[in-house]
Design an enzyme around this catalytic site. Structure first.
Site, PDB file in Angstrom:
ATOM      1  N   LYS A  15       0.841  -1.202   0.000  1.00 21.83           N
ATOM      2  CA  LYS A  15       0.000   0.000   0.000  1.00 21.83           C
ATOM      3  C   LYS A  15       0.880   1.258   0.000  1.00 21.83           C
ATOM      4  O   LYS A  15       0.712   2.163  -0.808  1.00 21.83           O
ATOM      5  CB  LYS A  15      -0.893  -0.010   1.239  1.00 21.83           C
ATOM      6  CG  LYS A  15      -1.680   1.263   1.464  1.00 21.83           C
ATOM      7  CD  LYS A  15      -2.250   1.289   2.886  1.00 21.83           C
ATOM      8  CE  LYS A  15      -2.972   2.591   3.169  1.00 21.83           C
ATOM      9  NZ  LYS A  15      -4.226   2.709   2.419  1.00 21.83           N
ATOM     10  N   GLU A  37     -22.212  13.957  13.273  1.00 21.13           N
ATOM     11  CA  GLU A  37     -21.358  12.772  13.503  1.00 21.13           C
ATOM     12  C   GLU A  37     -19.852  13.025  13.658  1.00 21.13           C
ATOM     13  O   GLU A  37     -19.048  12.189  13.246  1.00 21.13           O
ATOM     14  CB  GLU A  37     -21.592  11.718  12.404  1.00 21.13           C
ATOM     15  CG  GLU A  37     -23.040  11.291  12.272  1.00 21.13           C
ATOM     16  CD  GLU A  37     -23.270  10.243  11.159  1.00 21.13           C
ATOM     17  OE1 GLU A  37     -22.325   9.532  10.772  1.00 21.13           O
ATOM     18  OE2 GLU A  37     -24.419  10.134  10.701  1.00 21.13           O
ATOM     19  N   GLU A  50     -25.217  -6.286   1.566  1.00 21.49           N
ATOM     20  CA  GLU A  50     -23.941  -7.010   1.575  1.00 21.49           C
ATOM     21  C   GLU A  50     -24.066  -8.426   2.122  1.00 21.49           C
ATOM     22  O   GLU A  50     -23.251  -9.284   1.830  1.00 21.49           O
ATOM     23  CB  GLU A  50     -22.907  -6.290   2.442  1.00 21.49           C
ATOM     24  CG  GLU A  50     -22.875  -4.821   2.215  1.00 21.49           C
ATOM     25  CD  GLU A  50     -21.556  -4.360   1.630  1.00 21.49           C
ATOM     26  OE1 GLU A  50     -20.575  -5.047   1.839  1.00 21.49           O
ATOM     27  OE2 GLU A  50     -21.566  -3.319   0.965  1.00 21.49           O
ATOM     28  N   CYS A  64     -27.214   2.634   0.969  1.00 21.34           N
ATOM     29  CA  CYS A  64     -26.352   3.193  -0.068  1.00 21.34           C
ATOM     30  C   CYS A  64     -26.544   2.507  -1.419  1.00 21.34           C
ATOM     31  O   CYS A  64     -25.567   2.142  -2.059  1.00 21.34           O
ATOM     32  CB  CYS A  64     -24.897   3.078   0.337  1.00 21.34           C
ATOM     33  SG  CYS A  64     -24.517   3.870   1.877  1.00 21.34           S
ATOM     34  N   GLU A 106     -29.722   5.953  -2.411  1.00 27.18           N
ATOM     35  CA  GLU A 106     -28.733   6.575  -3.285  1.00 27.18           C
ATOM     36  C   GLU A 106     -29.185   6.489  -4.741  1.00 27.18           C
ATOM     37  O   GLU A 106     -28.962   5.493  -5.393  1.00 27.18           O
ATOM     38  CB  GLU A 106     -27.409   5.826  -3.099  1.00 27.18           C
ATOM     39  CG  GLU A 106     -26.253   6.523  -3.720  1.00 27.18           C
ATOM     40  CD  GLU A 106     -24.933   5.870  -3.355  1.00 27.18           C
ATOM     41  OE1 GLU A 106     -24.672   5.702  -2.155  1.00 27.18           O
ATOM     42  OE2 GLU A 106     -24.192   5.541  -4.270  1.00 27.18           O
ATOM     43  N   HIS A 154     -20.488  11.934  -3.995  1.00 22.59           N
ATOM     44  CA  HIS A 154     -19.164  11.353  -4.226  1.00 22.59           C
ATOM     45  C   HIS A 154     -18.278  12.268  -5.055  1.00 22.59           C
ATOM     46  O   HIS A 154     -17.103  12.009  -5.220  1.00 22.59           O
ATOM     47  CB  HIS A 154     -19.298   9.989  -4.896  1.00 22.59           C
ATOM     48  CG  HIS A 154     -20.131   9.046  -4.079  1.00 22.59           C
ATOM     49  ND1 HIS A 154     -21.500   8.997  -4.199  1.00 22.59           N
ATOM     50  CD2 HIS A 154     -19.800   8.186  -3.105  1.00 22.59           C
ATOM     51  CE1 HIS A 154     -21.960   8.106  -3.338  1.00 22.59           C
ATOM     52  NE2 HIS A 154     -20.953   7.609  -2.661  1.00 22.59           N
ATOM     53  N   CYS A 168     -25.970  10.504   0.196  1.00 20.85           N
ATOM     54  CA  CYS A 168     -25.289   9.780   1.286  1.00 20.85           C
ATOM     55  C   CYS A 168     -24.732  10.824   2.250  1.00 20.85           C
ATOM     56  O   CYS A 168     -24.970  12.022   2.081  1.00 20.85           O
ATOM     57  CB  CYS A 168     -24.186   8.869   0.723  1.00 20.85           C
ATOM     58  SG  CYS A 168     -23.619   7.612   1.905  1.00 20.85           S
TER      59      CYS A 168
HETATM   60  N1  GLN Z   1     -25.243   8.351   8.637  1.00 20.20           N
HETATM   61  C1  GLN Z   1     -24.095   7.951   7.903  1.00 20.20           C
HETATM   62  C2  GLN Z   1     -23.382   9.161   7.336  1.00 20.20           C
HETATM   63  O1  GLN Z   1     -24.015  10.087   6.971  1.00 20.20           O
HETATM   64  C3  GLN Z   1     -24.452   7.021   6.783  1.00 20.20           C
HETATM   65  C4  GLN Z   1     -23.221   6.544   6.061  1.00 20.20           C
HETATM   66  C5  GLN Z   1     -23.488   5.559   4.955  1.00 20.20           C
HETATM   67  O2  GLN Z   1     -24.568   5.470   4.445  1.00 20.20           O
HETATM   68  N2  GLN Z   1     -22.510   4.822   4.546  1.00 20.20           N
HETATM   69  O3  GLN Z   1     -22.168   9.185   7.196  1.00 20.20           O
HETATM   70 ZN    ZN Z   2     -25.101   6.003   2.145  1.00 18.67          ZN
END
Ligand code: GLN
Ligand code: ZN
Length: 756
Positions: free
Chosen positions: A19, A485, A606, A644, A666, A695, A727
């Site tokens: 890496k 967060e 997943e 997502c 998403e 993104h 997201c």
């Molecule tokens: N609540 C999380 C954030 O906003 C959701 C992240 C995700 O969906 N991967 O970061």
């Molecule tokens: Zn997401």
């Protein structure tokens, strides 16, 4: 007689050397030569480790500078047009990562692992041509290092099944062009030695195979085996059973077949039929995907069970899959509780297990050292069975006594009350949770962890961030706010760190794609929540605004799917315990006055099984546990979830059954085509399809978002629609986030202005 087999070894390096070398080269800080030097050192070291552990069949060509699927595309000359003018490493890394004027190739999940491979792009206009340089070089390197390796390659049928056609056609139409290149490859391999063993990975056959794929097995492997009679072909499958395919492979000239007996118990059913042939069985019994120490005696019993149906002298004992999916070695885990550490086994430790197991199974007579190893293995397994670190009576009793599995009221009744309490308009605006994770925030978390700042200083910094975040959202005019967060480094790790039964490693890195590694936490014991995990932050944020503050949690299924999970209990039971811990948090939040709670299930998809027949079982407990996690919510507490993805076609009824009041998804990159399934299936809950792509650093204009919202309104009625980005915003910069959100709010207002 050679008796044990490792399907593949991790390559990023036990200190993530590859890496570091790659990233230094990509950023222009070093040249490609230093990448090659690192690669050589790593390969040599990995071969040495395997040899010293007593492994008989060691691979070459399992190494890669980025991804082995990409390597295969290059070997076959499957180079998309937009890269055709490039050569060597420039070409290789351009395909993986893109350049100024050519977008990178797509990347996608490797079966049900968290590894991602590069999706080869094929076009009917292409012609393919062998370039076996990498294979030849690695073989020679291994020989120089004193190893006679087997050669790992991805099989033609898996290669075709996992590739895509630029014109969206069927990749198997290119079979006649690809197969001759494979035949050529085997011929070249045959010139490398008197006999050469080739491991041809065909994991596609553990999925629900089509009759066409099955029908190609015979012609393909007749041709490949005949191309070079001195090459011994071993077909390798993993992650699930491959019964149907195995029944066909017996009738081809292959030498051996590798089956997974850890994740593919059904493989036991095909043994009698295999036994009738002359094939060798590569029995995958050491778990290559999880970090637990094998119970060697139990594994021996499994092998004996196999040997009752299949001649022992034709068995080779193996890992269930490549060790790519586990970390390197426990030797750097200095901080881990020693009892917990004694239950674990990473790649290097698994080599020793495999070696000991094959000794025990074939020879039975162990020398003194081996006897001591076996005794310590048995002691560790015994300690794990009884440890109070794992077994928590209170949790077990609580699970036994669950009497409320879901919310009491129906959605139709809840949503009415929620509208009375929350009073939001159609096209209510909100975000998914996180706000930019600045250098400062990350530093504060690090300083707190290392003890450089006190808890109070740390909390003060977090509160300042929350203040800014709230002020920013008010300035942008958003209606439902979040706290941003800042205290979370990762949406699973944050909760894991606060749950009892969760462990963390210092150096448990696993390659996710390219140079990217993740360090999944692991669940070793019964899960409980000693104290509230988010209430202090969220109520603080709520105290700073008159608007509604949305609480933010990660759901049980996502926590499970992004962790290594204990193997002494079904996943569905572990998930249930996590759900109870999250339920406690939901209840505490609402009792503290929080009116909307979002429970993210970013990784819900997943966990889907590889075989369709197993999906209903997964869905039933995954849905059950999401509902259990939000079961304490009052009818007026609005539950949101976030995922997502946008591909809900197959699972829309399952999503609906999760019974969240609002789901955000998403959609920004895939348009509203995929959204139609919500309308078609009469989906009743509210939906927030992402109106712009987070993104990219690009700031979407008001006009663009208006257009997007209008498109959404063609599919779903305004009463059902929420407006949000697609997201969390944590990877973006404030300069990008503020104007984007302002434009989003402005666009929602504009469209609302057109309602009568
Ligand atoms: N609540 C999380 C954030 O906003 C959701 C992240 C995700 O969906 N991967 O970061
Ligand atoms: Zn997401």
């Amino acid at each position: 007689m050679q008796k044990n087999w490792v399907s593949g070894f991790p390559r990023i390096g036990e200190q993530r050397e590859l890496k570091k070398a790659l990233e230094a080269y990509w950023s222009g800080k070093s040249d490609f030569e230093s990448v090659e030097t690192t690669a050589k050192t790593l390969k040599k070291r990995h071969w040495k480790y395997q040899k010293e552990s007593g492994i008989d069949y060691i691979s070459c060509n399992d190494f890669s500078l980025y991804d082995t699927m990409l390597d295969m595309a290059v070997t076959l000359g499957a180079i998309p047009q937009r890269f055709a003018h490039l050569q060597d490493e420039k070409l290789y890394f351009a395909m993986a990562r893109g350049t100024q004027d050519a977008v990178a190739m797509e990347m996608t999940k490797w079966f049900n692992t968290n590894y991602h491979y590069i999706v080869p792009e094929l076009s009917p206009a292409d012609s393919y041509k062998l370039d076996a340089t990498k294979i030849i070089n690695e073989y020679k390197e291994a020989k120089e290092a004193g190893i006679t390796p087997k050669i790992n390659i991805i099989g033609p049928l898996t290669f075709l099944a996992l590739s895509k056609r630029v014109d969206r056609g069927d990749t198997f139409e290119l079979y006649d062009k690809i197969l001759p290149v494979y035949a050529e490859m085997l011929k070249v391999i045959g010139t490398l030695d008197d006999t050469v063993v080739v491991q041809i990975d065909e994991p596609i056959f553990v999925k629900d195979v089509t009759p066409k794929e099955l029908s190609l097995i015979k012609p393909t492997y007749e041709k490949l085996c005949n191309a070079a009679p001195n090459v011994k072909v071993a077909i390798q499958t993993y992650f699930e059973s491959a019964v149907e395919a195995a029944k066909v492979f017996v009738h081809t000239p292959i030498w051996a077949i590798g089956l997974d007996f850890v994740y593919g118990e059904e493989n036991l059913e095909v043994l009698e039929e295999l036994a009738k042939s002359d094939k060798v069985l590569i029995a995958g019994v050491i778990d290559g995907r999880n970090i637990w120490k094998s119970d060697i005696e139990k594994k021996k019993e499994l092998l004996e069970q196999i040997a009752q149906k299949f001649p022992k002298e034709r068995i080779i004992v193996a890992t269930s899959c490549s060790l790519l999916h586990v970390p390197y070695t426990l030797k750097y885990e200095e901080k881990m509780n020693s009892e917990i550490k004694s239950w674990l086994s990473y790649a290097l430790e698994k080599l020793d297990e495999l070696s000991l197991l094959s000794k025990l199974f074939f020879d039975a007579k162990l020398n003194e050292i081996e006897q001591a190893l076996l005794a310590s293995n048995q002691a560790a397994c015994q300690s794990r069975k009884n440890s109070t670190l794992i077994h928590d009576k209170k949790v077990q009793e609580r699970v036994q006594k669950i009497d409320k599995w879901e919310r009491a009221e129906r959605f139709e009744d809840r949503i009415k009350v929620q509208h009375e309490v929350l009073r939001y308009k159609p096209l209510a605006t909100t975000t998914i949770g996180s706000f930019p994770q600045t250098q400062e925030v990350r530093q504060a978390r690090r300083d707190y962890k290392s003890g450089a700042i006190t808890e109070e200083q740390y909390k003060q910094k977090m509160r300042e961030y929350i203040d800014e975040c709230v002020a920013c959202q008010e300035e942008c005019g958003l209606e439902i706010l979040v706290h941003g967060e800042p205290e979370r480094n990762d949406m699973v790790e944050y909760f894991g760190e606060q749950l009892k039964g969760y462990g963390f490693s210092q150096n448990g890195w696993v390659q996710s794609y390219g140079s990217r590694c993740v360090k999944p936490p692991f669940i070793y014991g019964d899960i409980s929540r000693p104290k509230p995990m988010t209430v202090e932050w969220i109520t603080y944020a709520q105290s700073k605004t008159e608007k509604v503050m949305k609480g933010m949690l990660t759901g049980p299924v996502t926590i499970l799917n992004w962790s290594f999970v204990r193997d002494d209990m079904p996943r569905s039971e572990v998930s249930k315990q996590i759900a109870l811990a999250i339920a406690d948090e939901v209840d505490d939040l609402q009792k503290a006055g929080i009116k909307i709670i979002q429970v993210d299930e970013a990784a819900f998809k997943e966990g889907y099984p590889l075989k369709n027949s197993k999906i209903p079982e997964y869905e039933s407990w995954a849905v059950r546990d999401f509902k259990l996690a939000v079961s304490p919510a009052y009818k007026q507490t609005q539950i949101h979830t976030h995922m997502c993805y946008s591909e809900f076609n197959d699972i829309i009824k399952t999503i609906e059954a999760m019974d969240a009041d609002v789901i955000s998804i998403e959609t920004a990159r895939s348009g509203n085509e995929l959204l139609k399934v919500f309308a078609k299936s009469d989906y009743k809950q509210e939906v927030g399809p992402g109106v712009y792509d987070i993104h990219s650093p690009r700031i979407p204009s008001v006009g663009e978002i208006v257009t997007q919202i209008k498109l959404l309104l063609e599919v779903l009625p305004k009463e059902q629609l929420w407006i949000n980005p697609d997201c969390g915003l944590k990877t973006r910069k404030w300069e990008e986030v503020i104007p984007s959100l302002k434009n989003m709010v402005e666009a929602a207002k504009k469209v609302r202005g057109t309602f009568h």
